[in-house]
Write an enzyme that holds these catalytic residues in place. Structure first.
Site, PDB file in Angstrom:
ATOM      1  N   GLU A 137       4.357  12.330  20.174  1.00  0.00           N
ATOM      2  CA  GLU A 137       5.415  12.069  21.158  1.00  0.00           C
ATOM      3  C   GLU A 137       5.698  10.579  21.218  1.00  0.00           C
ATOM      4  O   GLU A 137       4.774   9.767  21.220  1.00  0.00           O
ATOM      5  CB  GLU A 137       5.012  12.492  22.582  1.00  0.00           C
ATOM      6  CG  GLU A 137       4.987  13.965  22.834  1.00  0.00           C
ATOM      7  CD  GLU A 137       4.573  14.312  24.276  1.00  0.00           C
ATOM      8  OE1 GLU A 137       4.801  13.491  25.194  1.00  0.00           O
ATOM      9  OE2 GLU A 137       4.012  15.401  24.456  1.00  0.00           O
ATOM     10  N   GLU A 188      -2.798  15.622  25.758  1.00  0.00           N
ATOM     11  CA  GLU A 188      -3.095  14.620  26.771  1.00  0.00           C
ATOM     12  C   GLU A 188      -4.088  15.063  27.844  1.00  0.00           C
ATOM     13  O   GLU A 188      -3.730  15.183  29.027  1.00  0.00           O
ATOM     14  CB  GLU A 188      -1.801  14.164  27.460  1.00  0.00           C
ATOM     15  CG  GLU A 188      -0.746  13.630  26.504  1.00  0.00           C
ATOM     16  CD  GLU A 188       0.443  12.995  27.225  1.00  0.00           C
ATOM     17  OE1 GLU A 188       0.556  13.161  28.454  1.00  0.00           O
ATOM     18  OE2 GLU A 188       1.240  12.333  26.563  1.00  0.00           O
TER      19      GLU A 188
HETATM   20  C1  FCB Z   1       3.939  13.024  28.214  1.00  0.00           C
HETATM   21  C2  FCB Z   1       3.911  14.533  28.264  1.00  0.00           C
HETATM   22  C3  FCB Z   1       5.259  15.173  28.083  1.00  0.00           C
HETATM   23  C4  FCB Z   1       6.358  14.381  28.754  1.00  0.00           C
HETATM   24  C5  FCB Z   1       6.287  12.939  28.375  1.00  0.00           C
HETATM   25  C6  FCB Z   1       7.389  12.084  28.960  1.00  0.00           C
HETATM   26  O1  FCB Z   1       2.903  12.541  28.998  1.00  0.00           O
HETATM   27  O2  FCB Z   1       3.070  15.035  27.265  1.00  0.00           O
HETATM   28  O3  FCB Z   1       5.169  16.484  28.539  1.00  0.00           O
HETATM   29  O4  FCB Z   1       6.300  14.566  30.116  1.00  0.00           O
HETATM   30  O5  FCB Z   1       5.058  12.405  28.741  1.00  0.00           O
END
Ligand code: FCB
Length: 450
Positions: free
Chosen positions: A350, A162
């Protein structure tokens, strides 16, 4: 929902959020240690000094991962453990990750490793951090040691997690470390992160001739306009440019979006930090594309705001973060990526949700989290039926952890952590996820016999 035999199920964490052991075996502070120390930046001044104490409890955590039945576990390496000072390699820090990756493999779990999940060493920050172009070389030195020491026991590499958060939240909005509020710095920081990504890919593939898959993870959020007015559509365009296109276009098209370059030029006086060859490097072909998906954006025009856009009121159901639950918009996003950007296998690196979990009699009934994950996994299954080639899914997160500026207040885990005792408790969502994976495996075991 159904998935083909090769689909991989995983769960994810990151170093600063779970490890603790902040000053052990030679680790020096990162920008997050520094940021946590400043009054008013992190909820109740929480920090990652102890976190989930994973550094000492990784054996237990591996057993939980194994019991979940996931194919793969995504974690990140803490750069300041590997290089506690400029140019100074610390084998003791590397030993931890070697053991972790080796033990995971012994248990049949594939390690997916992120090189940069935001814990920039303070020594690098003191020399300008990502704003300094030398950061690209520092990152490459770090990547090289990781590749040399771990390639072969790691199943896939993610260069950056990110860069929107690390770059824009860190250097423009200021809510993430290092907490700067300077758009001119932010675009430079992002450029150097992306450049270091491309160079690391080249290093692994061309120089080291490794065949281990490597990619980058972007957080993407499809943005919608509150109304169909020209103004709101402009707000949508700009917000999409800021959140998505500023990263997608360089990585897949080798150029920054021109409309956004013009818009940013209010703050960015020159783009002379983009050197000949940079954009080719940034768009070097990877093996997969990682996406972190949590929510959509809904915006409207605002003359008073940066880039003429501001979040609009949305009546969608929300997670504990106040984020819209938007599996249909997730589908729109993936279709758009297929149309406009890439044919690479997509991996959802994620996805998950925070809720106000309550531990009662050793149980956590987190039905809402189950519902959230079910909706998104179903969307993945539907998208694959359309031929979208999503190759895997990592649930964020294995366990409750340090949620950046929200500290330990927001719980994303499928394992509940009692931060007093460090006890790990399986939430209902963990049991449910293990069931989904077990069913998937049973189904494909049958199909082999049939
Ligand atoms: C993302 C991050 C991770 C976590 C999630 C909820 O932006 O990569 O570390 O904080 O959000």
């Amino acid at each position: 929902m159904q998935f083909n035999k090769d689909f991989v199920f995983g769960t994810a964490t990151s170093s600063y959020q779970i490890e603790g052991a902040h000053n052990e075996d030679g680790r020096t502070p990162s920008i997050w240690d520094m940021f946590c120390d400043i009054d008013g930046r992190v909820f109740e001044k929480h920090n990652g000094d102890v976190a989930c104490d994973h550094y000492h409890r990784f054996e237990e955590d591996i057993q939980h991962i194994k019991k979940l039945g996931v194919d793969t576990y995504r974690f990140s390496i803490a750069w300041p453990r590997i290089f506690p000072a400029k140019g100074e390699f610390n084998p003791a820090g590397m030993a931890f990750y070697k053991t972790l990756a080796t033990r995971l493999r012994e248990e049949g779990i594939k390690p997916a490793v992120t090189l940069y999940h935001w814990d920039l060493p303070m020594w690098a920050h003191e020399e300008g951090g990502w704003v300094n172009r030398d950061s690209v070389d520092w990152f490459l030195d770090y990547a090289k040691v990781c590749f040399d020491e771990l390639d072969g026991i790691v199943d896939s590499w993610i260069t950056h997690n990110e860069p929107w958060c690390a770059g824009f939240l860190g250097y423009h909005v200021g809510v993430h470390a290092p907490g700067h509020r300077d758009m001119n710095e932010a675009v430079r920081a992002v450029h150097h992160m992306l450049l270091s990504h491309g160079k690391a890919v080249e290093l692994l593939k061309q120089e080291l001739k490794s065949t281990t898959p490597i990619g980058i993870t972007l957080n993407l959020s499809p943005v919608y306009a509150k109304t169909d007015s020209a103004n709101d559509r402009l707000a949508q365009n700009n917000s999409d440019g800021y959140s998505n296109r500023w990263f997608l276009d360089p990585v897949f098209k080798g150029q920054y979006p021109v409309d956004m370059m013009n818009l940013f030029s209010k703050y960015v006086h020159s783009y002379d930090f983009i050197k000949p060859g940079d954009m080719e490097t940034i768009s070097t072909e990877c093996d997969f594309f990682g996406i972190n998906f949590y929510s959509r954006g809904l915006v409207e025009f605002s003359a008073a705001n940066d880039f003429m856009t501001v979040a609009a009121y949305s009546d969608y159901d929300k997670t504990g973060m106040g984020w819209d639950i938007a599996p249909n918009e997730f589908k729109d996003l993936i279709r758009r990526l297929r149309n406009e950007y890439t044919d690479l296998p997509i991996i959802i690196t994620e996805n998950g949700a925070a809720y106000d979990d309550v531990l009662e009699n050793g149980e956590v009934h987190d039905d809402k989290r189950i519902d959230y994950v079910k909706k998104h996994l179903t969307a993945v299954s539907d998208l694959n039926d359309e031929g979208m080639n999503i190759a895997g899914y990592y649930l964020w997160s294995l366990m409750d952890n340090f949620e950046w500026s929200f500290g330990y207040e927001k719980r994303f885990g499928i394992l509940y952590i009692d931060f007093e005792t460090q006890e790990r408790v399986w939430k209902d969502s963990a049991k449910w996820y293990a069931g989904v994976i077990a069913d998937h495996k049973a189904k494909h075991a049958d199909s082999v016999e049939a």
